[in-house]
Design an enzyme around this catalytic site. Structure first.
Site, mmCIF file in Angstrom:
data_model
loop_
_atom_site.group_PDB
_atom_site.id
_atom_site.type_symbol
_atom_site.label_atom_id
_atom_site.label_comp_id
_atom_site.label_asym_id
_atom_site.label_seq_id
_atom_site.Cartn_x
_atom_site.Cartn_y
_atom_site.Cartn_z
ATOM 1 N N ARG A 5 34.996 41.819 30.249
ATOM 2 C CA ARG A 5 34.119 41.145 29.292
ATOM 3 C C ARG A 5 33.111 40.242 30.001
ATOM 4 O O ARG A 5 31.962 40.129 29.596
ATOM 5 C CB ARG A 5 34.965 40.337 28.292
ATOM 6 C CG ARG A 5 35.516 41.199 27.169
ATOM 7 C CD ARG A 5 36.664 40.529 26.458
ATOM 8 N NE ARG A 5 37.889 40.589 27.257
ATOM 9 C CZ ARG A 5 39.004 39.955 26.954
ATOM 10 N NH1 ARG A 5 39.038 39.166 25.894
ATOM 11 N NH2 ARG A 5 40.080 40.095 27.708
ATOM 12 N N TRP A 6 33.532 39.628 31.089
ATOM 13 C CA TRP A 6 32.618 38.776 31.870
ATOM 14 C C TRP A 6 31.437 39.614 32.365
ATOM 15 O O TRP A 6 30.279 39.211 32.255
ATOM 16 C CB TRP A 6 33.391 38.166 33.043
ATOM 17 C CG TRP A 6 32.629 37.222 33.910
ATOM 18 C CD1 TRP A 6 32.545 35.866 33.778
ATOM 19 C CD2 TRP A 6 31.854 37.571 35.081
ATOM 20 N NE1 TRP A 6 31.767 35.337 34.788
ATOM 21 C CE2 TRP A 6 31.326 36.354 35.604
ATOM 22 C CE3 TRP A 6 31.551 38.762 35.745
ATOM 23 C CZ2 TRP A 6 30.526 36.306 36.748
ATOM 24 C CZ3 TRP A 6 30.748 38.712 36.873
ATOM 25 C CH2 TRP A 6 30.239 37.505 37.361
ATOM 26 N N HIS A 48 35.482 42.486 38.345
ATOM 27 C CA HIS A 48 36.682 42.453 39.206
ATOM 28 C C HIS A 48 36.369 41.754 40.531
ATOM 29 O O HIS A 48 37.197 41.020 41.071
ATOM 30 C CB HIS A 48 37.197 43.868 39.455
ATOM 31 C CG HIS A 48 37.681 44.549 38.202
ATOM 32 N ND1 HIS A 48 38.507 43.922 37.298
ATOM 33 C CD2 HIS A 48 37.447 45.793 37.698
ATOM 34 C CE1 HIS A 48 38.767 44.752 36.292
ATOM 35 N NE2 HIS A 48 38.135 45.887 36.509
ATOM 36 N N GLU A 57 56.420 27.213 29.924
ATOM 37 C CA GLU A 57 55.385 26.714 29.019
ATOM 38 C C GLU A 57 54.256 27.742 29.047
ATOM 39 O O GLU A 57 53.859 28.215 30.122
ATOM 40 C CB GLU A 57 54.862 25.362 29.510
ATOM 41 C CG GLU A 57 55.879 24.245 29.412
ATOM 42 C CD GLU A 57 56.295 23.954 27.969
ATOM 43 O OE1 GLU A 57 55.416 24.014 27.081
ATOM 44 O OE2 GLU A 57 57.490 23.686 27.747
ATOM 45 N N LEU A 111 52.864 27.623 50.481
ATOM 46 C CA LEU A 111 52.835 28.171 49.125
ATOM 47 C C LEU A 111 53.131 29.664 49.219
ATOM 48 O O LEU A 111 52.748 30.311 50.198
ATOM 49 C CB LEU A 111 51.448 27.953 48.501
ATOM 50 C CG LEU A 111 51.230 28.535 47.106
ATOM 51 C CD1 LEU A 111 50.556 27.518 46.211
ATOM 52 C CD2 LEU A 111 50.366 29.784 47.136
ATOM 53 N N ASP A 127 42.931 37.689 33.005
ATOM 54 C CA ASP A 127 42.308 38.652 32.083
ATOM 55 C C ASP A 127 40.860 38.259 31.771
ATOM 56 O O ASP A 127 40.515 37.083 31.770
ATOM 57 C CB ASP A 127 43.137 38.705 30.795
ATOM 58 C CG ASP A 127 42.841 39.953 29.982
ATOM 59 O OD1 ASP A 127 42.213 40.885 30.515
ATOM 60 O OD2 ASP A 127 43.244 39.986 28.799
HETATM 61 C C1 IPE Z 1 47.021 42.441 31.655
HETATM 62 O O1 IPE Z 1 45.716 42.572 31.205
HETATM 63 C C2 IPE Z 1 47.137 42.950 33.046
HETATM 64 C C3 IPE Z 1 46.410 42.192 34.072
HETATM 65 C C4 IPE Z 1 45.740 41.090 33.870
HETATM 66 C C5 IPE Z 1 46.483 42.748 35.386
HETATM 67 P P1 IPE Z 1 45.243 43.813 30.337
HETATM 68 O O2 IPE Z 1 43.807 43.600 30.061
HETATM 69 O O3 IPE Z 1 45.618 45.082 31.010
HETATM 70 O O4 IPE Z 1 46.150 43.647 29.037
HETATM 71 P P2 IPE Z 1 45.918 44.206 27.562
HETATM 72 O O5 IPE Z 1 45.646 45.669 27.683
HETATM 73 O O6 IPE Z 1 44.749 43.481 26.983
HETATM 74 O O7 IPE Z 1 47.192 43.891 26.849
HETATM 75 C C1 IPE Z 2 41.745 41.814 34.048
HETATM 76 O O1 IPE Z 2 40.508 41.953 33.448
HETATM 77 C C2 IPE Z 2 41.859 42.591 35.326
HETATM 78 C C3 IPE Z 2 42.750 43.754 35.256
HETATM 79 C C4 IPE Z 2 43.477 44.111 34.239
HETATM 80 C C5 IPE Z 2 42.819 44.574 36.453
HETATM 81 P P1 IPE Z 2 40.208 43.170 32.465
HETATM 82 O O2 IPE Z 2 39.679 44.311 33.281
HETATM 83 O O3 IPE Z 2 41.376 43.487 31.642
HETATM 84 O O4 IPE Z 2 39.045 42.553 31.581
HETATM 85 P P2 IPE Z 2 38.828 42.766 30.027
HETATM 86 O O5 IPE Z 2 40.103 42.402 29.337
HETATM 87 O O6 IPE Z 2 38.465 44.200 29.834
HETATM 88 O O7 IPE Z 2 37.716 41.833 29.688
HETATM 89 MG MG MG Z 3 42.021 42.825 29.827
#
Ligand code: IPE
Ligand code: IPE
Ligand code: MG
Length: 250
Positions: free
Chosen positions: A34-35, A47, A217, A141, A30
């Site tokens: 934001r990055w 992404h 964990e 793996l 996740d």
């Molecule tokens: C969870 O992240 C799904 C993936 C990392 C693929 P999200 O960014 O979708 O989760 P929420 O919406 O913050 O719970």
């Molecule tokens: C996780 O990063 C990737 C996917 C859910 C596909 P996000 O896209 O959720 O990034 P944030 O949470 O908006 O920063």
């Molecule tokens: Mg996210």
């Protein structure tokens, strides 16, 4: 590490694999958006950088002797994002699948998919199936990618299939125990989940491996997924090694 109890709800045991480290690690990757935002870039750039972090993490996991690495790439709720972002994500999956297949082969990584990936359309589905088939005999793996995955949907599907077997007289309802349910899930081929990591500072499971995480964990780190690398993965393993797993014992 503490020994696993005799019955853990799956057919395979916790820990005790190649050395003292976790056999099965899962990651909620996740923080890509934001990055990118912090750098003033479009979300897709996050992404793309996130895909590079997958390469580094996969290498670190293989080097550490982890048997199974399960990564959350797209949740069943991620369809709520804009059509543009979903399309960008599909494009990246297609690109990296083509580019990385040779690496998976070379590193003897077996690719597997959980989740209803067919929703991504026939073209991407066919590419995914080809990659799974091509890497089928690799044993160093196993990389499991969760695509259009939702844990509640997975559990509901397991319930449906067991109910159908019961109706057809193939299984006695009284024989449905934790092990039988575990075997009806999409993760039935792999050891129990030992360590679940989520990046970006969020502390929730977002419908990922709810059943499987029963005794995993949990590790929540503030690092945004594109900044995650070999050192971050090794730090997670060190944190795991310092924990005392009790499984309800003492
Ligand atoms: C969870 O992240 C799904 C993936 C990392 C693929 P999200 O960014 O979708 O989760 P929420 O919406 O913050 O719970
Ligand atoms: C996780 O990063 C990737 C996917 C859910 C596909 P996000 O896209 O959720 O990034 P944030 O949470 O908006 O920063
Ligand atoms: Mg996210």
């Amino acid at each position: 590490m503490t020994a696993a109890p005799a019955a853990t709800g799956g057919h395979a045991s916790h820990g005790g694999g190649r050395g003292d480290g976790p056999r099965h690690v899962a990651i909620i990757m996740d923080g890509n958006g934001r990055w990118a935002q912090r750098k003033g870039l479009p979300r897709v750039a996050g992404h793309r950088a996130g895909a590079e972090a997958v390469r580094k993490t996969l290498q670190a996991a293989a080097d550490a002797g982890v048997e199974v690495l399960t990564i959350y790439a797209f949740s069943s709720e991620n369809w709520r994002r804009s059509a543009e972002e979903v399309s960008d994500l599909k494009g990246l999956m297609r690109f990296y699948l083509e580019r990385e297949l040779a690496t998976l082969e070379k590193e003897r990584v077996q690719l597997r998919i959980i989740g209803d990936y067919r929703a991504f359309g026939p073209e991407l589905s066919a590419r995914l199936e080809k990659a799974v088939e091509r890497t089928r005999t690799n044993t160093r793996l196993t990389l499991v990618i969760a695509l259009n995955y939702g844990s509640r949907a997975e559990i509901a599907a397991a319930c449906r299939s067991l109910a159908t077997e019961a109706r057809d007289g193939k299984i006695d309802p009284s024989a449905i125990d934790e092990e039988v349910v575990g075997r009806a899930l999409q993760t039935s081929d792999w050891p129990e989940l030992d360590l679940l990591i989520r990046t970006s500072g969020e502390q929730r499971l977002s419908n990922f491996l709810l059943w499987q995480a029963a005794y995993a964990e949990l590790l929540f780190v503030d690092t945004l997924w594109p900044d995650f690398d070999e050192a971050a993965f090794n730090a997670a393993l060190a944190s795991y090694a310092a924990r005392h797993r009790r499984f309800g014992g003492r």
